[in-house]
Design a protein around this motif. Structure first.
Motif, PDB file in Angstrom:
ATOM      1  N   VAL A  45       0.913  -1.221   0.115  1.00 47.23           N
ATOM      2  CA  VAL A  45       0.029   0.103  -0.089  1.00 47.23           C
ATOM      3  C   VAL A  45       0.949   1.115   0.034  1.00 47.23           C
ATOM      4  N   SER A  46       0.418   2.246  -0.524  1.00 47.84           N
ATOM      5  CA  SER A  46       1.546   3.577  -0.869  1.00 47.84           C
ATOM      6  C   SER A  46       1.509   4.118   0.494  1.00 47.84           C
ATOM      7  N   SER A  47       2.585   4.719   0.887  1.00 48.80           N
ATOM      8  CA  SER A  47       2.732   5.404   2.005  1.00 48.80           C
ATOM      9  C   SER A  47       1.730   6.662   2.263  1.00 48.80           C
ATOM     10  N   ARG A  48       1.490   7.105   0.935  1.00 48.06           N
ATOM     11  CA  ARG A  48       0.406   8.249   1.021  1.00 48.06           C
ATOM     12  C   ARG A  48      -0.949   7.694   1.297  1.00 48.06           C
ATOM     13  N   LYS A  49      -1.439   6.892   0.628  1.00 44.83           N
ATOM     14  CA  LYS A  49      -2.644   6.245   1.290  1.00 44.83           C
ATOM     15  C   LYS A  49      -2.748   5.950   2.556  1.00 44.83           C
ATOM     16  N   TYR A 101      -1.410   4.072  24.812  1.00 47.91           N
ATOM     17  CA  TYR A 101      -2.049   4.918  23.757  1.00 47.91           C
ATOM     18  C   TYR A 101      -0.821   5.016  22.443  1.00 47.91           C
ATOM     19  N   VAL A 102      -1.175   5.390  21.468  1.00 48.11           N
ATOM     20  CA  VAL A 102      -0.344   5.356  20.170  1.00 48.11           C
ATOM     21  C   VAL A 102       0.669   6.736  20.184  1.00 48.11           C
ATOM     22  N   ALA A 103       1.885   6.264  20.455  1.00 45.29           N
ATOM     23  CA  ALA A 103       2.708   7.539  20.574  1.00 45.29           C
ATOM     24  C   ALA A 103       3.249   7.952  19.215  1.00 45.29           C
ATOM     25  N   GLU A 104       3.624   7.035  18.745  1.00 36.70           N
ATOM     26  CA  GLU A 104       4.309   7.254  17.414  1.00 36.70           C
ATOM     27  C   GLU A 104       3.742   6.485  16.536  1.00 36.70           C
ATOM     28  N   ILE A 105       3.564   6.813  15.185  1.00 39.37           N
ATOM     29  CA  ILE A 105       2.948   6.114  13.927  1.00 39.37           C
ATOM     30  C   ILE A 105       3.495   6.758  12.700  1.00 39.37           C
ATOM     31  N   TYR A 106       4.167   6.024  11.971  1.00 46.12           N
ATOM     32  CA  TYR A 106       4.626   6.868  10.476  1.00 46.12           C
ATOM     33  C   TYR A 106       4.807   5.710   9.581  1.00 46.12           C
ATOM     34  N   ALA A 107       4.750   6.191   8.088  1.00 49.32           N
ATOM     35  CA  ALA A 107       4.612   5.312   6.989  1.00 49.32           C
ATOM     36  C   ALA A 107       6.058   5.849   6.204  1.00 49.32           C
ATOM     37  N   THR A 108       6.779   5.210   5.838  1.00 53.09           N
ATOM     38  CA  THR A 108       7.786   5.816   5.090  1.00 53.09           C
ATOM     39  C   THR A 108       7.710   4.781   3.749  1.00 53.09           C
ATOM     40  N   GLN A 109       8.328   5.423   2.608  1.00 53.62           N
ATOM     41  CA  GLN A 109       8.333   4.830   1.448  1.00 53.62           C
ATOM     42  C   GLN A 109       9.231   3.539   1.207  1.00 53.62           C
ATOM     43  N   GLY A 110       8.600   2.700   0.776  1.00 53.41           N
ATOM     44  CA  GLY A 110       9.315   1.214   0.717  1.00 53.41           C
ATOM     45  C   GLY A 110       9.799   1.152  -0.918  1.00 53.41           C
ATOM     46  N   PRO A 111      10.361   0.097  -1.360  1.00 52.60           N
ATOM     47  CA  PRO A 111      10.720   0.082  -2.805  1.00 52.60           C
ATOM     48  C   PRO A 111       9.601  -0.122  -3.844  1.00 52.60           C
TER      49      PRO A 111
END
Length: 158
Positions: free
Chosen positions: A59-63, A117-127
């Motif tokens: 799934v794209s990081s943007r979505k 609680y959700v302290a940090e959550i992030y998505a970075t771009q993969g290959p």
């Protein structure tokens, strides 16, 4: 060029100094060398959180970020409720990842589930997987199938 690996005794001796350095806010360019998994365990870094990382998710990081923004800084049960009723593909993936982070926090680090609680959550771009779609007159269009790496960190409320 590699850095010197410290022994257990050296690490425990310099524990306060190392932890103080790592807590300071700094620019990305001024980052300290990353501690190894063994060094983190000796210093007790990461014992106050539950972490789960999912790599190469289709799934794209943007979505994914659209759904991620909904649950950031929410209590665990509230985050589950939001994900269950969000009609996006990333919601199911994030729900599973949240369960993994919860299990890591409760079973490995002995944290109280009710205070998480959700302290940090992030998505970075993969290959990106590059595919080709045939078009008229012998042409070809490129299709980019994007992937992402998603990280969730749960902490106990103070």
């Amino acid at each position: 060029m590699g850095r010197k690996v410290m022994s257990r005794d050296e690490l425990l001796e310099k524990k306060d100094e190392i932890l103080a350095q790592y807590r300071q806010a700094r620019r990305k360019s001024e980052k300290l060398p990353i501690l190894t998994k063994k060094e983190k365990k000796i210093l007790g870094i990461g014992k106050d959180e539950g972490r789960a990382v999912l790599r190469n998710v289709r799934v794209s990081s943007r979505k994914a970020k659209l759904v991620i923004d909904l649950i950031r800084n929410k209590k665990l049960d509230e985050a589950y409720a939001i994900l269950r009723y969000t009609p996006k593909r990333a919601a199911g993936i994030l729900e599973k990842l949240l369960k993994s982070a919860e299990a890591n926090a409760v079973n490995n680090n002995g944290l109280n589930r009710d205070n998480l609680y959700v302290a940090e959550i992030y998505a970075t771009q993969g290959p990106t997987m590059k595919r080709i779609r045939p078009r008229a007159h012998g042409r070809a269009y490129r299709i980019n199938k994007r992937t992402s790496h998603i990280t969730v960190v749960l902490r106990e409320m103070a």
